[in-house]
Design an enzyme around this catalytic site. Sequence first.
Site, PDB file in Angstrom:
ATOM      1  N   LEU A 187       0.641  -1.202   0.020  1.00  0.00           N
ATOM      2  CA  LEU A 187       0.179  -0.050  -0.434  1.00  0.00           C
ATOM      3  C   LEU A 187       0.983   1.590   0.103  1.00  0.00           C
ATOM      4  CD1 LEU A 187      -3.031  -1.188   3.057  1.00  0.00           C
ATOM      5  CD2 LEU A 187      -2.829  -0.862   0.086  1.00  0.00           C
ATOM      6  N   GLU A 204      -4.847  -8.979  -3.495  1.00  0.00           N
ATOM      7  CA  GLU A 204      -4.600  -9.725  -2.294  1.00  0.00           C
ATOM      8  C   GLU A 204      -4.868 -10.613  -2.373  1.00  0.00           C
ATOM      9  OE1 GLU A 204      -3.950 -10.085   1.005  1.00  0.00           O
ATOM     10  OE2 GLU A 204      -2.791  -8.693   0.621  1.00  0.00           O
ATOM     11  N   GLY A 272       4.697 -10.005   2.004  1.00  0.00           N
ATOM     12  CA  GLY A 272       5.513 -10.083   3.782  1.00  0.00           C
ATOM     13  C   GLY A 272       7.016 -10.533   3.497  1.00  0.00           C
ATOM     14  N   ARG A 273       7.380 -10.678   4.042  1.00  0.00           N
ATOM     15  CA  ARG A 273       9.048 -10.922   4.937  1.00  0.00           C
ATOM     16  C   ARG A 273       9.209 -12.114   5.914  1.00  0.00           C
ATOM     17  NH1 ARG A 273      12.028  -6.716   3.437  1.00  0.00           N
ATOM     18  NH2 ARG A 273      13.291  -7.271   4.797  1.00  0.00           N
ATOM     19  N   ASP A 313      13.007  -8.834  14.210  1.00  0.00           N
ATOM     20  CA  ASP A 313      12.469  -9.823  12.770  1.00  0.00           C
ATOM     21  C   ASP A 313      12.735 -11.534  12.924  1.00  0.00           C
ATOM     22  OD1 ASP A 313      11.547  -7.365  12.119  1.00  0.00           O
ATOM     23  OD2 ASP A 313      12.152  -7.311  10.108  1.00  0.00           O
ATOM     24  N   HIS A 445      -5.209  23.875  21.331  1.00  0.00           N
ATOM     25  CA  HIS A 445      -6.688  24.105  20.784  1.00  0.00           C
ATOM     26  C   HIS A 445      -5.648  24.767  19.940  1.00  0.00           C
ATOM     27  CE1 HIS A 445     -10.793  24.709  18.652  1.00  0.00           C
ATOM     28  NE2 HIS A 445      -9.781  26.080  18.805  1.00  0.00           N
TER      29      HIS A 445
END
Length: 466
Positions: A187, A204, A272-273, A313, A445
């Site tokens: 994406l 996908e 992915g990985r 990872d 604000h």
Amino acid sequence: MSQETFDLVVIGSGPGGYVAAIRAAQLGLRTACVEKDPTLGGTCLNVGCIPSKALLESSERFAAARLHSAEHGIKIGGVELDLPTMLGRKDKIVKQLTGGVAGLFRKHKIHWAKGLGKIVAPGKVEVAGETTEVLATKRILIATGSVPATIPGVAFDGDRIGHSTHALAYPSVPEHLIVIGAGVIGLELGSVWARLGAKVTVLEYMPALLPIMDPDVSKVAAKLFAKQGLDIRLGVKVTGATRKGDTVEVAFTAPDGQSQTITGDRVLVAVGRKPNTEGLGAEAVGVQLDRRGFVQVDAHYATAVPGIWAIGDVIPGPMLAHKAEEEGIAAVEGMAGQPGHVNYDAIPNIIYTHPEIASVGKTEPELKQAGVPFKKGSFPFLANARAKALGETDGMVKILAHAETDRVLGVHIIGPRAGDLIAEAAVAIEFSASAEDIARSVHAHPTLSEVVKEAALDAGGRVLNI
């Protein structure tokens, strides 16, 4: 062959590895870090998080100049893309940051062992570079990260069919980019090239977009991506990709079971990985891997082999740079006898599309499945003054809190600066704050953070500005 002795050898210099090495040096451990690439920083700094965010920012500014300047009263005669300069800016940022890591290593007297590291025995790492270096050490920390995953029938050629690294440096804007995979990488990089003028089709496999995100956020995202021109096709199984000159034909099975093809001039495989353990020698010395190749560790990141730890990872869990950093720090502090820890319920996840998507904690389906009673509050950016001034009113903030204790369980944001806004939510979850704690905290604000406050107010049934 030279040999040196260290208190800790870290294999891999990505965010987890280099931060762990620095923390170890701070704690007085004589530390070495092994890195096979010519620059430090791993995938994230070199070909991942950093260069992709540079291109996302540049492409977003390009799109804003073309599409939204007039509404601000800014008339531009013409907007022209200078892709080489855009890519050069990306490369300059990468060089600055990787050079910065090298400077930190010098500052903390960390030895950079240049080459491919292999564990030849507990307490011994062989580094094959220009020369072979053997590092004797009391402790080894595996931080070798991940590499792009592949799918059957689709082979990388480094040109027309490639992974995320290739998509960071296309020499020209593709006419039609086919992205296989609608996860974070697909994406984000799909968005980059769509903003720069490419037709982008995303294929996908899953039947729903972003299933790891809260469904309310995913629904908003699907509508906004479609509005931006991304053609996202769900429930599609890609079966092959064949290069034909300067085009690629991708074969897939549609949700109805019919075989179809689509042709583009570039294909980005973003499915992915997977953990990077090739050539590491971990299994040979007794380190256990699961069926997907992840290193198995205990709660303190220790493997089954005394003196060997692993983080990031390469172990199970979300593949996030900041997760790896925190695990590296916790692992090293544990080695030094300190109480390091990581709260996995408080790790933010961010997708840097436009608008950004960010989440931390549990989703609504996860709470329902676990039988946890909850209440929820939400607030749209459309009703926020700062968002209107920015011209960025798409999206919302959603807060999930325990129905009985009001403790914040999950926060989900799609909208401007979501990646920055989620930090408040991560702190709230880390310190077991209630939705009322957020609601009663003063938010300046006009700011986008007021949307978080209003969502917290809504969880308590007392939203003010809608």
